[in-house]
Design a protein around this motif. Structure first.
Motif, short mmCIF file in Angstrom:
data_model
loop_
_atom_site.label_atom_id
_atom_site.label_comp_id
_atom_site.label_asym_id
_atom_site.label_seq_id
_atom_site.Cartn_x
_atom_site.Cartn_y
_atom_site.Cartn_z
N ASP A 65 0.84 -1.19 0.00
CA ASP A 65 0.00 0.00 0.00
C ASP A 65 0.88 1.24 0.00
N ILE A 66 0.69 2.13 -0.96
CA ILE A 66 1.55 3.31 -1.07
C ILE A 66 1.24 4.36 -0.01
N THR A 67 0.12 4.21 0.73
CA THR A 67 -0.25 5.21 1.73
C THR A 67 0.16 4.83 3.14
N THR A 68 0.70 3.65 3.35
CA THR A 68 1.01 3.17 4.70
C THR A 68 2.15 3.97 5.31
N ASP A 69 1.93 4.47 6.53
CA ASP A 69 2.97 5.21 7.23
C ASP A 69 3.80 4.28 8.11
N GLY A 70 3.16 3.33 8.79
CA GLY A 70 3.86 2.38 9.63
C GLY A 70 3.37 0.97 9.40
N ALA A 71 4.27 0.08 9.02
CA ALA A 71 3.86 -1.30 8.77
C ALA A 71 3.45 -2.00 10.06
N THR A 72 4.16 -1.71 11.15
CA THR A 72 3.77 -2.19 12.48
C THR A 72 3.81 -1.00 13.43
N THR A 73 2.71 -0.77 14.13
CA THR A 73 2.62 0.32 15.10
C THR A 73 2.21 -0.27 16.43
N VAL A 74 3.05 -0.08 17.43
CA VAL A 74 2.81 -0.68 18.75
C VAL A 74 3.19 0.33 19.83
N ASN A 75 2.31 0.53 20.79
CA ASN A 75 2.60 1.36 21.95
C ASN A 75 2.70 0.47 23.18
N CYS A 76 3.90 0.33 23.70
CA CYS A 76 4.17 -0.65 24.75
C CYS A 76 4.17 -0.01 26.14
N SER A 77 3.85 -0.82 27.12
CA SER A 77 3.84 -0.36 28.51
C SER A 77 4.58 -1.35 29.40
N GLY A 78 5.65 -1.92 28.88
CA GLY A 78 6.40 -2.91 29.64
C GLY A 78 7.38 -2.27 30.60
N THR A 79 7.99 -3.11 31.42
CA THR A 79 8.96 -2.63 32.41
C THR A 79 10.32 -3.33 32.27
N GLY A 80 10.44 -4.24 31.32
CA GLY A 80 11.69 -4.95 31.08
C GLY A 80 11.96 -5.09 29.61
N TYR A 81 13.21 -5.42 29.26
CA TYR A 81 13.61 -5.43 27.86
C TYR A 81 12.72 -6.31 26.98
N ASP A 82 12.33 -7.46 27.44
CA ASP A 82 11.68 -8.44 26.57
C ASP A 82 10.20 -8.62 26.88
N ASP A 83 9.56 -7.63 27.48
CA ASP A 83 8.14 -7.78 27.79
C ASP A 83 7.30 -7.98 26.53
N SER A 84 7.69 -7.32 25.43
CA SER A 84 7.10 -7.56 24.12
C SER A 84 8.24 -7.69 23.12
N SER A 85 7.98 -8.34 21.98
CA SER A 85 9.08 -8.55 21.04
C SER A 85 8.59 -8.80 19.63
N CYS A 86 9.46 -8.49 18.69
CA CYS A 86 9.31 -8.90 17.29
C CYS A 86 10.62 -9.55 16.89
#
Length: 355
Positions: A65-86
């Protein structure tokens, strides 16, 4: 999609977006082993309470899609390095063919407590791809406990990893064992890794960058723009405390390090390698080639054993997962055991011949 055989058993086609969560909460979600050959948005997760326990892994996706600004958009609220991951994903994101540097960001991950590692990210040309300036990862500030390691970024039109202090600074960020590569001239004046205070800062004063480590990365073919930056290009007071830039390699990246407004960061053992000498340093090297092999040859004397031990900062593993006993500069350790075995074999051959 994970059946335990390493194959992607889910295929996603004819969808505008993959996973979307804009509700109050998003906890403990895993998206794995998915193939999405044509999609607008891979992942959008921006709940009120932030994301925690998200895992995005072994996903192959092409944003068309030529209009996409962010392919993945995530707002995290973790407290350690690996609380969420890709991790272990393969993403292709478009940039405009007009040379403007516009296109889709691959990661727009904000907040705290996430790791992005072992991914292959490539930019590809697409007519009229707009979005904003294309970055591999762009964050806007007030982030902590972030890790970016073992990733490969190829042909990203703007910055590979961009930690912009728009809403505030950063704490506890580890960036290591990443490879950034440009294979076309338009990107040759860009910068691979950028962290700092730039235009539009709207956070508190002073802006603080604390415990930022940029170590054992490689920028290749970034020309005069510079390979990496940890700087302040505004009049905003910015403090850099307990920050380290160590053991990085700049191949055909004449700009090297950019440290405007930053005189307190520890900078040591960062090496520039010219395009002319690179073939004698790496197992396979041709300028602008995406298939180069950056494992070290014996001729890479400026990189072998000349690094500083950064194990207390980033651990001891190289991009292959091999343990760094002697610290080499760059993303890989030198294969000493192979050389030693070859040397022993040659010694035995000479002894036999002499007998």
């Amino acid at each position: 999609g994970d059946a335990g055989d390493g194959l992607q058993h889910f295929k996603l086609t004819n969808y505008l977006q993959g996973y979307v969560n804009t509700s109050t909460d998003c906890r403990n979600v895993r998206i794995s082993y998915v193939w999405a050959p044509s999609i607008s948005v891979i992942l959008y997760a921006s709940p009120t309470n932030g994301v925690k326990g998200l895992e995005l892994d072994h996903v192959t996706a092409i944003v068309t899609d030529i209009t996409t600004d962010g392919a993945t958009t995530v707002n995290c609220s973790g407290t350690g390095y690996d609380d969420s991951s890709c991790h272990h994903c393969d993403f292709s994101v478009p940039y405009d063919t007009d040379g403007s540097g516009f296109g889709s960001d691959c990661f727009q991950w904000n907040g705290s407590g996430y790791s992005i590692h072992d991914n292959f990210i490539r930019g590809y040309p697409l007519i009229n791809a707009r979005g904003n300036h294309q970055d591999g990862q762009q964050a806007s500030g007030n982030g902590s406990y972030l890790k970016f390691y073992n990733n490969i970024f190829i042909d990203i039109a703007n910055y590979g990893i961009f930690l912009e202090a728009y809403s505030g600074g950063y704490n506890h960020v580890l960036i290591y064992n990443n490879l950034g590569l440009s294979t076309y001239s338009r990107a040759s004046s860009s910068v691979f890794i950028v962290a700092g205070t730039s235009g539009g800062f709207a956070g508190t004063i002073p802006c603080v960058f604390n415990d930022i480590v940029i170590a054992n990365n490689m920028s290749v073919n970034f020309g005069s723009g510079g390979g990496m930056a940890l700087n302040n290009v505004t009049s905003t007071t910015t403090n850099f405390t307990n920050c380290y830039i160590e053991n990085n390699v700049f191949v055909d990246s004449t700009g090297g390090l950019v440290l405007d407004g930053n005189s307190t960061t520890t900078v040591i053992n960062n090496v520039s390698v010219t395009n002319a000498t690179a073939p004698s340093y790496f197992s396979n090297y041709t300028r602008y080639n995406t298939d180069n092999d950056y494992h070290l040859l014996a001729g890479a004397s400026a990189l072998i054993g000349t690094g500083i031990d950064a194990s207390t900062l980033i651990g001891s593993l190289d991009k292959d997962g091999s343990t760094r006993l002697i610290w080499d500069i760059g993303i890989y350790i030198f294969n000493r055991s192979f050389i030693e075995k070859t040397t022993r074999r040659n010694v035995v051959k000479r002894l036999l011949i002499n007998r």
